[in-house]
Design a protein around this motif. Structure first.
Motif, short mmCIF file in Angstrom:
data_model
loop_
_atom_site.label_atom_id
_atom_site.label_comp_id
_atom_site.label_asym_id
_atom_site.label_seq_id
_atom_site.Cartn_x
_atom_site.Cartn_y
_atom_site.Cartn_z
N ASP A 180 40.54 60.00 43.97
CA ASP A 180 38.87 60.47 44.12
C ASP A 180 38.06 59.29 44.74
N CYS A 181 36.98 59.51 45.16
CA CYS A 181 36.06 58.35 45.47
C CYS A 181 35.24 58.10 44.12
N SER A 182 33.97 57.78 44.62
CA SER A 182 32.92 57.43 43.39
C SER A 182 32.69 58.41 42.60
N HIS A 183 32.57 58.11 41.10
CA HIS A 183 32.33 59.17 40.15
C HIS A 183 30.87 59.03 39.66
N ARG A 184 30.18 58.19 40.60
CA ARG A 184 28.87 57.93 40.25
C ARG A 184 27.70 58.47 41.16
N LEU A 185 27.75 59.59 42.00
CA LEU A 185 27.05 59.82 43.14
C LEU A 185 25.64 60.27 42.56
N VAL A 236 44.84 51.78 49.43
CA VAL A 236 45.33 50.52 49.92
C VAL A 236 46.79 50.40 50.06
N THR A 237 47.54 51.06 49.23
CA THR A 237 48.78 51.13 49.10
C THR A 237 49.45 52.03 50.40
N LEU A 238 48.63 52.91 50.57
CA LEU A 238 49.04 53.83 51.86
C LEU A 238 48.88 52.93 53.07
N SER A 239 47.71 51.81 53.17
CA SER A 239 47.55 51.19 54.21
C SER A 239 48.86 50.10 54.44
N GLY A 240 49.46 49.77 53.53
CA GLY A 240 50.65 49.01 53.82
C GLY A 240 51.89 49.70 54.30
N PHE A 241 51.91 51.07 53.83
CA PHE A 241 52.92 51.94 53.96
C PHE A 241 52.87 52.25 55.61
N VAL A 242 51.57 52.55 55.98
CA VAL A 242 51.49 52.76 57.49
C VAL A 242 50.45 51.93 58.18
N PRO A 243 50.92 50.67 58.13
CA PRO A 243 49.86 49.61 58.77
C PRO A 243 49.47 50.08 60.06
N ASN A 244 48.18 49.79 60.63
CA ASN A 244 47.72 49.80 61.96
C ASN A 244 47.59 51.34 62.23
N ALA A 245 47.40 52.45 61.30
CA ALA A 245 47.51 53.59 61.25
C ALA A 245 46.40 54.17 62.12
N ALA A 246 46.61 55.45 62.85
CA ALA A 246 45.43 56.30 63.09
C ALA A 246 45.25 57.13 61.83
N THR A 247 43.77 57.34 61.83
CA THR A 247 43.46 58.48 60.55
C THR A 247 42.58 59.55 61.05
N ARG A 248 42.64 60.30 60.18
CA ARG A 248 41.74 61.51 60.53
C ARG A 248 41.21 61.95 59.12
N VAL A 249 39.85 62.11 58.96
CA VAL A 249 38.99 62.63 57.86
C VAL A 249 38.84 64.08 58.20
N LEU A 250 39.54 64.97 57.10
CA LEU A 250 39.66 66.25 57.34
C LEU A 250 38.56 66.73 56.22
N ALA A 251 38.19 66.11 55.49
CA ALA A 251 37.02 66.79 54.69
C ALA A 251 36.54 65.64 53.65
N TYR A 252 35.13 65.64 53.34
CA TYR A 252 34.48 64.71 52.20
C TYR A 252 33.49 65.57 51.80
N GLU A 253 33.24 65.55 50.41
CA GLU A 253 32.37 66.33 49.68
C GLU A 253 32.10 65.56 48.52
N GLY A 254 31.03 65.93 47.95
CA GLY A 254 30.46 65.14 46.53
C GLY A 254 29.95 66.27 45.48
N PRO A 255 30.54 67.24 45.21
CA PRO A 255 30.08 68.17 44.46
C PRO A 255 30.08 67.29 42.55
N TRP A 256 29.17 67.57 42.01
CA TRP A 256 29.12 67.10 40.53
C TRP A 256 29.01 65.69 40.41
#
Length: 455
Positions: A180-185, A236-256
């Motif tokens: 998860d991302c920040s727990h302090r939104l 960051v570990t994923l970034s080493g697994f697929v270096p120089n990768a294309a990326t697509r954000v499918l969703a971001y939300e911040g409930p609670w």
């Protein structure tokens, strides 16, 4: 970059799982829908192994932990959902190769199976929540990893070692970075409030929207600590697994007050391929394991075509209990045989919407004669459940991800996303205009929408 590798960033709030959250699971519906979309992409990728890093797996501060137990299992019993249980087989050869190659590279690693205090073979919710969407039956072999408190550069190096080990063994591998991302939104957030929480999440989302996954290795750890995140090291570990990768954000939300991010990473051509259904595969076939929406549509069609009886869908639960617009598409021999739907809900529940639209697709599409009983045995069915449309400009369209609604006065045309042969916004809008009887050159209003596609 090798097209043998595919990456997923997956949130892990237990409440997102329907058996845990019940009605409250709707609050994270954007994330759940994105995870369902990711699951479809993962099935198309067809990996030999899933490598999963969870921030909640037992960890040590100065080394990465690799699970080599032959089988792993766990449930969400601590969240009052013991029925959500996953068991999977470990790819022991790959796990051992990761241990060996990391050690040779000077990266500290330990074998979890050799330390009883680390509870070998037990899966935590950081694994179970995303995998309840991605591989709930545990069909794919796995390698389970724990992060460490080593520098971010070491996490990136570790990801690269994992990819090299998989390449050496000839594995087609997907890496699932749970976190998860920040727990302090917000002031009511579980970890307290920090203004840096929203800044941190915005940094993550912006980096992934612009294909800068590699930049995450340069994040200031004091900044990340203030934000109260739990996924950065996995990402960051994923970034080493697929270096120089294309990326697509499918969703971001911040409930609670907690940020949940769903994204995919890999070779750009591979992501385009995975986002598009396989040629000719249009929906569930009789006898296949089908999703509840498709099973209901098939039942409605078979009953009506054989006996002219409109079925009662009965008490609806979960997704089928909500009102939503839906399109039912029929194919035979991979050729369209009917498609009828509604942009907005016209019935109290999705179940009732599907029953009505399925019968209409089978009997009232003006392009085709009514379906006959002889055509039921090889009928392919898919159901698209529509998200709320939003106004957009032409530049906002992406025919692989979004459907389009084109309007001029009372005329309105719709085209679903991800259709074979519709590759550009120009094609998409032109077809929708023709369907609505809108002439080229007329001024039109555009709306885009996403769908959850069920087979």
């Amino acid at each position: 970059m090798s097209r043998r590798f595919f990456g997923v960033i997956a949130p892990h709030p237990p409440i997102m799982v329907p058996e845990v959250g019940g009605a409250d699971a709707r609050v994270t519906e954007a994330s759940a829908a994105a995870m369902r979309e990711t699951a479809q992409m993962l099935r198309r990728f067809d990996p030999d192994v899933l490598v999963v890093m969870s921030p909640h797996a037992p960890a040590v501060s100065d080394a990465f932990v690799v699970e080599t137990s032959p089988r792993v299992a766990g449930s969400l019993a601590q969240f009052r959902a013991p029925e959500v249980r996953i068991a999977a087989r470990t790819d022991e050869a790959l796990a051992s190769a990761i241990l060996e190659d990391a050690s040779d590279a000077g990266i500290p690693v330990i074998d979890r199976a050799g330390y009883p205090a680390l509870h070998p073979g037990v899966l935590d919710h950081g694994y179970l929540v995303p995998m309840s969407f991605l591989d709930p039956d545990g069909r794919c072999p796995v390698v389970v990893l724990s992060l460490s408190w080593l520098p971010l550069a070491e996490h990136r190096r570790f990801g690269n070692v994992i990819a090299e080990a998989a390449e050496r063994l000839g594995r087609r591998a997907a890496f699932v970075a749970s976190g998860d991302c920040s727990h302090r939104l917000t002031p009511s957030a579980p970890a307290g409030y920090s203004p840096r929480g929203a800044v941190f999440d915005a940094m993550l989302v912006d980096a992934l929207k612009h294909g800068r996954l590699d930049d995450l290795a340069n994040t200031d750890l004091a900044f990340a600590e203030e934000a109260g995140e739990c996924g950065l090291r996995s990402f960051v570990t994923l970034s080493g697994f697929v270096p120089n990768a294309a990326t697509r954000v499918l969703a971001y939300e911040g409930p609670w007050g907690v940020g949940y991010l769903t994204a995919v990473a890999g070779d750009a051509a591979l992501l385009d391929e995975l986002a598009t259904p396989e040629a000719g595969v249009r929906g569930g076939m009789p006898g296949d394991e089908e999703s509840p929406p498709v099973a209901l549509a098939r039942r409605a069609i078979e009953s009506y075509v054989r006996t002219r009886r409109v079925i009662d869908p009965g008490p609806a639960e979960g997704l089928l209990a909500k009102p939503a617009g839906a399109f039912v598409s029929l194919h035979r021999g991979h050729e369209l045989r009917g498609c009828i739907g509604t942009i907005a809900p016209t019935a109290p529940t999705l179940a009732q919407e599907i029953v009505h639209n399925a019968i209409q697709a089978a009997t009232a599409d003006p392009r085709f004669p009514p379906l006959s009983p002889e055509e039921l045995d090889d009928l392919e069915i898919s159901v698209d459940v529509l998200h709320e449309p939003e106004p957009c400009s032409f530049a906002d369209l992406d025919p692989k991800r979004y459907g389009v609604i084109v309007s001029a006065d009372w005329r309105r045309g719709l085209l679903l996303p991800d259709l074979e042969g519709v590759d550009t916004p120009e094609q998409q809008v032109a077809i929708a205009m023709r369907k609505a009887g809108i002439a080229p050159g007329e001024h039109v209003r555009l709306e885009r929408f996403q769908v959850d596609r069920y087979r």
